[in-house]
Design a protein around this motif. Structure first.
Motif, PDB file in Angstrom:
ATOM      1  N   VAL A 213       0.833  -1.202   0.000  1.00  0.00           N
ATOM      2  CA  VAL A 213       0.000   0.000   0.000  1.00  0.00           C
ATOM      3  C   VAL A 213       0.867   1.251   0.000  1.00  0.00           C
ATOM      4  CG1 VAL A 213      -1.648   1.359   1.342  1.00  0.00           C
ATOM      5  CG2 VAL A 213      -2.010  -1.094   1.045  1.00  0.00           C
ATOM      6  N   MET A 214       1.949   1.237   0.786  1.00  0.00           N
ATOM      7  CA  MET A 214       2.848   2.386   0.828  1.00  0.00           C
ATOM      8  C   MET A 214       3.426   2.665  -0.556  1.00  0.00           C
ATOM      9  SD  MET A 214       2.793   3.514   3.944  1.00  0.00           S
ATOM     10  CE  MET A 214       4.256   4.537   4.056  1.00  0.00           C
ATOM     11  N   LEU A 215       3.840   1.608  -1.257  1.00  0.00           N
ATOM     12  CA  LEU A 215       4.384   1.766  -2.597  1.00  0.00           C
ATOM     13  C   LEU A 215       3.318   2.273  -3.563  1.00  0.00           C
ATOM     14  CD1 LEU A 215       6.495  -1.503  -2.712  1.00  0.00           C
ATOM     15  CD2 LEU A 215       7.409   0.813  -2.844  1.00  0.00           C
ATOM     16  N   MET A 216       2.104   1.733  -3.455  1.00  0.00           N
ATOM     17  CA  MET A 216       1.017   2.144  -4.322  1.00  0.00           C
ATOM     18  C   MET A 216       0.699   3.624  -4.162  1.00  0.00           C
ATOM     19  SD  MET A 216      -2.530   2.841  -4.320  1.00  0.00           S
ATOM     20  CE  MET A 216      -3.238   2.012  -2.893  1.00  0.00           C
ATOM     21  N   LYS A 217       0.802   4.124  -2.921  1.00  0.00           N
ATOM     22  CA  LYS A 217       0.514   5.531  -2.639  1.00  0.00           C
ATOM     23  C   LYS A 217       1.690   6.444  -2.976  1.00  0.00           C
ATOM     24  CE  LYS A 217      -2.651   6.983  -0.855  1.00  0.00           C
ATOM     25  NZ  LYS A 217      -3.857   7.600  -1.466  1.00  0.00           N
ATOM     26  N   GLY A 218       2.821   5.859  -3.387  1.00  0.00           N
ATOM     27  CA  GLY A 218       3.980   6.666  -3.748  1.00  0.00           C
ATOM     28  C   GLY A 218       4.910   6.953  -2.601  1.00  0.00           C
ATOM     29  N   TYR A 219       4.699   6.287  -1.460  1.00  0.00           N
ATOM     30  CA  TYR A 219       5.574   6.470  -0.304  1.00  0.00           C
ATOM     31  C   TYR A 219       6.670   5.412  -0.319  1.00  0.00           C
ATOM     32  CZ  TYR A 219       1.529   9.198   1.243  1.00  0.00           C
ATOM     33  OH  TYR A 219       0.495  10.099   1.318  1.00  0.00           O
TER      34      TYR A 219
ATOM     35  N   GLU B 215      13.496   5.853   4.354  1.00  0.00           N
ATOM     36  CA  GLU B 215      13.428   7.298   4.190  1.00  0.00           C
ATOM     37  C   GLU B 215      12.892   8.005   5.433  1.00  0.00           C
ATOM     38  OE1 GLU B 215      11.213   8.496   0.815  1.00  0.00           O
ATOM     39  OE2 GLU B 215      12.757   7.952  -0.632  1.00  0.00           O
ATOM     40  N   TYR B 216      12.224   7.262   6.311  1.00  0.00           N
ATOM     41  CA  TYR B 216      11.581   7.871   7.465  1.00  0.00           C
ATOM     42  C   TYR B 216      12.466   7.897   8.706  1.00  0.00           C
ATOM     43  CZ  TYR B 216       7.523   7.216   4.489  1.00  0.00           C
ATOM     44  OH  TYR B 216       6.648   7.254   3.428  1.00  0.00           O
TER      45      TYR B 216
ATOM     46  N   ARG C  39       2.591  10.334   9.594  1.00  0.00           N
ATOM     47  CA  ARG C  39       1.628  10.843   8.614  1.00  0.00           C
ATOM     48  C   ARG C  39       1.461   9.874   7.438  1.00  0.00           C
ATOM     49  NH1 ARG C  39       4.373  14.954   6.954  1.00  0.00           N
ATOM     50  NH2 ARG C  39       5.107  13.938   5.038  1.00  0.00           N
ATOM     51  N   ASP C  40       2.571   9.480   6.818  1.00  0.00           N
ATOM     52  CA  ASP C  40       2.495   8.644   5.625  1.00  0.00           C
ATOM     53  C   ASP C  40       2.029   7.236   5.945  1.00  0.00           C
ATOM     54  OD1 ASP C  40       3.386  10.820   4.277  1.00  0.00           O
ATOM     55  OD2 ASP C  40       5.362  10.023   3.776  1.00  0.00           O
ATOM     56  N   HIS C  41       2.545   6.678   7.045  1.00  0.00           N
ATOM     57  CA  HIS C  41       2.149   5.319   7.388  1.00  0.00           C
ATOM     58  C   HIS C  41       0.687   5.280   7.808  1.00  0.00           C
ATOM     59  CE1 HIS C  41       6.618   4.233   8.318  1.00  0.00           C
ATOM     60  NE2 HIS C  41       6.403   4.548   7.069  1.00  0.00           N
ATOM     61  N   GLY C  42       0.217   6.342   8.425  1.00  0.00           N
ATOM     62  CA  GLY C  42      -1.197   6.405   8.781  1.00  0.00           C
ATOM     63  C   GLY C  42      -2.081   6.385   7.552  1.00  0.00           C
TER      64      GLY C  42
END
Length: 229
Positions: free
Chosen positions: A187-193, A199-200, A209-212
């Motif tokens: 999901v993180m990859l799909m969202k562009g994160y 990186e975090y 923020r991004d993981h949420g």
């Protein structure tokens, strides 16, 4: 280590590298074999390559005994039962069980001064917070993993296979399956994160923020009834 730069919403072939640390070799407290010309290792199959073992034995004269691991729970119980004189010197501990072994006082910290090549390890791994506890080093990752997408080439186009969005599309609703423990990274990859989470490092606000956001998408997918392997 070279830094790979690529569009996070696309695959490298059909695989997305996530670089997640899976396991770490660690040293045992009060191991009984350390002075007997042999070293005992508990690890998974092929984690100690045969060519490496033979070369090590030829160079040092120390015999390497490998006991295969198939379950972290059984390994923990056996190690605890053998205290205070375990029959193992080095063992592979899965990342999600690492702290349990340390907090149970079953492991000894590494003496990195005795490891001449320690400085050659990427600091992301050698200096990672997960392996540095109370000022001591307890291990280093020996394996990274990836999530791989398998698809039917007769149904899924080559263009569709280039993005994680296809896995979540209405077109294939009810026709996909996934392994639950890999889903957050996907999901993180799909969202562009960053699915690696590297990186975090030291940026807890951004990570939260991004993981949420990724977790929210993950939860919606489960609620929509996607099939879980």
């Amino acid at each position: 280590m070279s830094k790979l730069i690529f569009n996070r919403r696309r695959f490298l072939g059909t695989a997305a590298a996530t670089g997640a640390a899976l396991a770490s070799p660690v040293y045992l407290r009060h191991a009984s074999a350390q002075s007997g010309g042999e070293v005992n290792i508990w690890t998974y199959n092929d984690f100690v390559p045969e060519a490496f073992r033979k070369q090590f034995e030829a160079d040092t004269g120390i015999k390497v005994n490998v006991r295969l691991v198939d379950d972290q729970g059984k390994q923990f119980n056996l190690l605890a039962a053998e205290q205070p004189n375990p029959t193992v010197d080095i063992m592979t501990v899965a990342g999600h069980r690492f702290l349990q072994f340390i907090e149970s006082d079953l492991l000894a910290p590494m003496d990195t001064d005795r490891l001449s090549n320690w400085g050659k390890i990427n600091p992301t791994f050698s200096e990672g917070d997960w392996a540095t506890i109370n000022g001591n080093k307890w291990g280093v990752p020996i394996l990274s993993g990836m999530e791989v997408l398998s698809y039917n080439t007769e149904l899924v186009s080559e263009e569709e296979a280039q993005t994680w969005d296809t896995l979540f599309s209405e077109k294939y609703k009810g026709q996909t399956a996934y392994i639950i423990q890999d889903m957050l990274s996907i999901v993180m990859l799909m969202k562009g994160y960053d699915g690696n989470f590297i990186e975090y490092a030291n940026d807890h606000e951004r990570a939260s923020r991004d993981h949420g956001r990724g977790a929210a998408v993950h939860d919606r997918q489960e609620a929509a009834g996607a099939e879980v392997l």
